[in-house]
Design an enzyme around this catalytic site. Structure first.
Site, PDB file in Angstrom:
ATOM      1  CB  SER A 257       4.908   5.922  -1.870  1.00  0.00           C
ATOM      2  OG  SER A 257       5.463   4.939  -1.052  1.00  0.00           O
TER       3      SER A 257
ATOM      4  CG  ASP B 160      -1.268   3.742   1.305  1.00  0.00           C
ATOM      5  OD1 ASP B 160      -1.539   4.957   1.315  1.00  0.00           O
ATOM      6  OD2 ASP B 160      -0.189   3.279   1.735  1.00  0.00           O
TER       7      ASP B 160
ATOM      8  CG  HIS C 173       2.220   6.141   2.601  1.00  0.00           C
ATOM      9  ND1 HIS C 173       1.886   5.077   1.788  1.00  0.00           N
ATOM     10  CD2 HIS C 173       3.490   6.470   2.254  1.00  0.00           C
ATOM     11  CE1 HIS C 173       2.894   4.779   1.000  1.00  0.00           C
ATOM     12  NE2 HIS C 173       3.888   5.607   1.254  1.00  0.00           N
TER      13      HIS C 173
HETATM   14  N1  ARG Z   1       5.948   1.205   3.842  1.00  0.00           N
HETATM   15  C1  ARG Z   1       5.290   2.159   2.994  1.00  0.00           C
HETATM   16  C2  ARG Z   1       6.303   2.898   2.144  1.00  0.00           C
HETATM   17  O1  ARG Z   1       7.371   3.201   2.583  1.00  0.00           O
HETATM   18  C3  ARG Z   1       4.517   3.158   3.741  1.00  0.00           C
HETATM   19  C4  ARG Z   1       3.330   2.606   4.386  1.00  0.00           C
HETATM   20  C5  ARG Z   1       2.634   3.615   5.241  1.00  0.00           C
HETATM   21  N2  ARG Z   1       1.814   2.907   6.176  1.00  0.00           N
HETATM   22  C6  ARG Z   1       2.131   2.752   7.464  1.00  0.00           C
HETATM   23  N3  ARG Z   1       1.425   1.942   8.170  1.00  0.00           N
HETATM   24  N4  ARG Z   1       3.124   3.386   8.005  1.00  0.00           N
HETATM   25  O2  ARG Z   1       6.008   3.278   1.042  1.00  0.00           O
END
Ligand code: ARG
Length: 722
Positions: free
Chosen positions: A657, A221, A85
């Site tokens: 992330s 991811d 992501h």
């Molecule tokens: N919640 C994750 C973060 O903020 C991002 C995940 C991205 N995946 C998604 N399905 N939007 O680091």
């Protein structure tokens, strides 16, 4: 001697117990603040290996990736791992309907195949220095707006003093403890970054928004990039002749596996927390700010998704923007729920009452809370309006662009206008328009404009509406309680605006005229909301902000004073500066009778699989190998399965992330990519029982690269620990 040391360790760790695994520690203070507790938890590295000013250390393998993520160097040739992501935008940009890498995945089999990721850069941290005394001295005796302005100037000057554009060296001073400490972080930026590999989106975003912010989780991811330098090993713009970077440090990768309770630490760039948020702030978030944001994003997402589903090209066009909006839509929705569930308001009240008792009779501090209350009361009636402006009216891409034309208007109408100003403004606008049009989907945007205009009418206090705006709509398009009126109005804008019409736009550029601009329906719409907000509410918001910051600074100053021993062991709120969090791999019980294991496996991926589904589909080759249990050296012997992801007790937040999750020896075991739903109030209150970081297991990453992608060239670059 040994025994003596042992008892010291015990007592220190006993004192620290109250910290649980909370804390985003500054790397330069690790040695002083928490090293002994890290060792107690299982760490096997020396202080110098964790962070050293003089020698290469782990910190030299950690980068800021792009604008808001973390990445890590994993080979002596500048190879970078980060999240899927985080690479998403670059992957979508490198893709086309013919070569759809986002959908189909991509692995470079040699360096010649790597794809320049235009616009993506990485930054390495060179040094950290304390400049608190210097800054606080220059702010002595100042408060309010004067202090804010002086501080901004002082920081700007110091930033440029420590920066050197010729070497791509950028300094950024971070204000910590709400303006009670200042550190200058010096970075070097590298601009030649290339896409090396990505799994299919069905792997990299498996589970989509349904599973986002939740455990159990089966997402791969990750994505792979490489940083290049010029032949002298220096930072340089993209050039085909550039060579892979030789880094100061890179992380070995462990495929040995781990068990529940093992040590885990995370280096990275947590973006922002507000652990000293007040009860007033919590209240306003729950009552107004979060629900308004969620409602508006909900609506925008609905219209975007409708179009993305229909057409592969639109999907590619909107994918990245959609993902960003959706991510924090779900975050804020969950945050509200958890703030209420854990009664964070009353938690804060309790802390504030203790502070007030201490502050009683101390002139500097005793009026903090009454003043804070007033500041919030004064701002509260306008807060929803502000969220509507940022998340609603200018959540429409067309309106966001139209509002930027205010600069052109100013150039055109200013007394004694200079032709060069007009020319510059028009040129900038034309460039911005090109960028805007690349990502513009008219159908979804028109629906958004219609709906926002209606919702603003219904939800925002009538006395705050732009004067005559709604009357004008109703006189042309119909009754204001009829949804069709707003649909007709939006259709009128999209049909007639010169922004979406090349011929009309070119005519305007050739002969710019203020009246033409002001009569354009899109500009008029954007301008009505913008000017109304600027004239009546911006000053109120600034006033609130300055007061809020001022009181925050005093509150933290008081807290640091209250208990000077404890103050030495405090960590500052996240500010997108490098931090280290340490804890353990750990299972948990989210609610009564439910147990969550510390890992997710391939068996679970297959259980979730739904052919052709938007979020739960899988590529053929994964299904084939998974059914055969062909996991090679990446299999987890305890589970007799491939581990996909795991959870730890680490304290992280957005910005982390892509962060490396390291074992006790400093080997990479995974990449942090999310937080769990039960702890979504973590920006404001850390929950020591329920907080978990969700990490993709590096063995799954390598299995995808190796077995699905056939890129053994990349595996061979790594230093594997078996
Ligand atoms: N919640 C994750 C973060 O903020 C991002 C995940 C991205 N995946 C998604 N399905 N939007 O680091």
């Amino acid at each position: 001697m040994k025994k003596f040391l042992f008892t010291v360790f015990i007592s220190v760790s006993f004192l620290l117990k109250s910290f649980a695994d909370e804390g985003m520690w500054l790397p330069l203070l690790l040695g002083q603040q928490v090293y002994s507790d890290m060792v107690k938890k299982g760490l096997k590295l020396s202080k110098e290996q964790l962070y050293s000013i003089n020698k290469a250390s782990i910190k030299d393998a950690i980068v800021i990736f792009g604008g808001g993520c973390t990445g890590e160097i994993v080979s002596n040739q500048g190879l970078i791992f980060t999240n899927h992501h985080c690479g998403y935008d670059a992957i979508a940009n490198a893709s086309s309907v013919e070569h759809n890498y986002l959908r189909d995945g991509f692995y470079a089999k040699n360096k010649g195949e790597e794809i320049p990721a235009k616009g993506v850069s990485v930054q390495f941290l060179l040094s950290i220095q304390d400049v608190t005394t210097q800054i606080l001295d220059s702010l002595k005796g100042l408060s309010g707006i004067e202090r804010a302005q002086r501080q901004a100037r002082v920081l700007m000057n110091l930033n440029s003093k420590y920066s050197d554009a010729t070497q791509n060296i950028e300094a950024r001073i971070s204000s910590l403890f709400k303006g009670n400490q200042f550190l200058v972080f010096v970075y070097q930026r590298y601009k030649d970054v290339r896409l090396v590999g990505t799994p299919t989106e069905s792997i990299g975003k498996f589970g989509g928004d349904t599973d986002n912010w939740e455990w159990p989780r089966h997402t791969g991811d990750f994505s792979v990039f490489r940083v290049y330098t010029n032949k002298e090993g220096k930072t340089a713009d993209y050039d085909a002749e550039n060579i892979p970077m030789v880094p100061k440090w890179f992380l070995p990768v462990s495929i040995k596996g781990f068990k529940d309770g093992d040590y885990a630490m995370i280096y990275g760039y947590p973006g922002g927390t507000n652990r000293y948020e007040t009860s007033f702030g919590v209240n306003q978030k729950i009552d107004i700010d979060n629900p308004t944001l969620v409602k508006l994003r909900d609506m925008r997402l609905k219209y975007m998704f409708e179009e993305m589903k229909k057409d592969e090209a639109v999907k590619l066009q909107l994918a990245s923007s959609y993902a960003g909006i959706a991510n924090y839509w779900k975050f804020f929705e969950g945050e509200t729920k958890q703030l209420i569930k854990y009664d964070v308001f009353n938690q804060k009240k309790k802390v504030e009452a203790e502070f007030a008792t201490w502050a009683n009779g101390k002139k500097e501090y005793e009026t903090i809370f009454p003043e804070w209350k007033t500041a919030y009361e004064n701002w509260r009636p306008f807060s929803k309006h502000r969220v509507f402006i940022t998340e609603g009216v200018f959540g429409s891409p067309l309106m966001a662009f139209a509002s930027s034309l205010q600069q052109v208007e100013i150039a055109l109408v200013q007394p004694g206008k200079k032709p060069s100003d007009v020319k510059n403004a028009i040129e900038a606008a034309s460039k911005a328009r090109e960028e805007f049009l690349k990502n513009e989907n008219k159908i979804s945007d028109q629906n958004i404009v219609g709906d926002v205009t209606k919702l603003f009418y219904q939800d925002v206090e009538k006395s705050q509406h732009p004067i005559d705006f709604y009357r004008a709509i109703s006189s042309v398009h119909g009754e204001l309680n009829d949804e069709q009126t707003f649909k007709k109005y939006a259709a009128f804008i999209f049909k007639n605006t010169f922004i979406l019409d090349d011929e009309k736009w070119n005519a305007f550029v050739a002969n710019p005229d203020a009246i033409v601009l002001q009569n354009d329906p899109a500009f008029a719409h954007a301008s009505a909301f913008l000017v109304n907000y600027q004239n009546k509410y911006v000053a109120k918001f600034q006033q609130f902000n300055i007061k809020n910051n001022e009181l925050g600074r005093l509150y933290l100053k008081g807290i640091l004073e209250m208990d000077s021993v404890k103050a030495k062991k405090m960590y500052p709120d996240a500010t997108f500066t490098m931090r280290v969090s340490y804890g353990n791999v750990k299972s948990y019980r989210p609610r009564d009778a439910v147990f969550y294991d510390y890992v997710c496996t391939m068996s679970g991926v297959l259980q979730k699989y739904k052919a052709k589904d938007y979020e739960f589909d899988l590529p053929e080759n994964l299904l084939e190998l998974a059914k055969k249990k062909d996991f090679g050296q990446y299999i987890d012997k305890q589970k007799n399965d491939l581990v996909i992801s795991f959870i730890t007790t680490n304290d992280i937040t957005g910005g982390n992330s892509g962060s490396p999750v390291l074992d006790a020896q400093g080997n990479l075991i995974g990449l942090a990519f999310d937080g769990n739903y039960e702890a979504l109030s973590h920006k404001i209150a850390f929950d020591k029982d329920l907080n978990r970081t969700i990490c993709v297991d590096v063995r799954y990453v390598l299995w995808c690269i190796d077995k699905l992608g056939g890129a053994s060239n990349l595996i061979n670059e790594l230093k594997l620990v078996k």
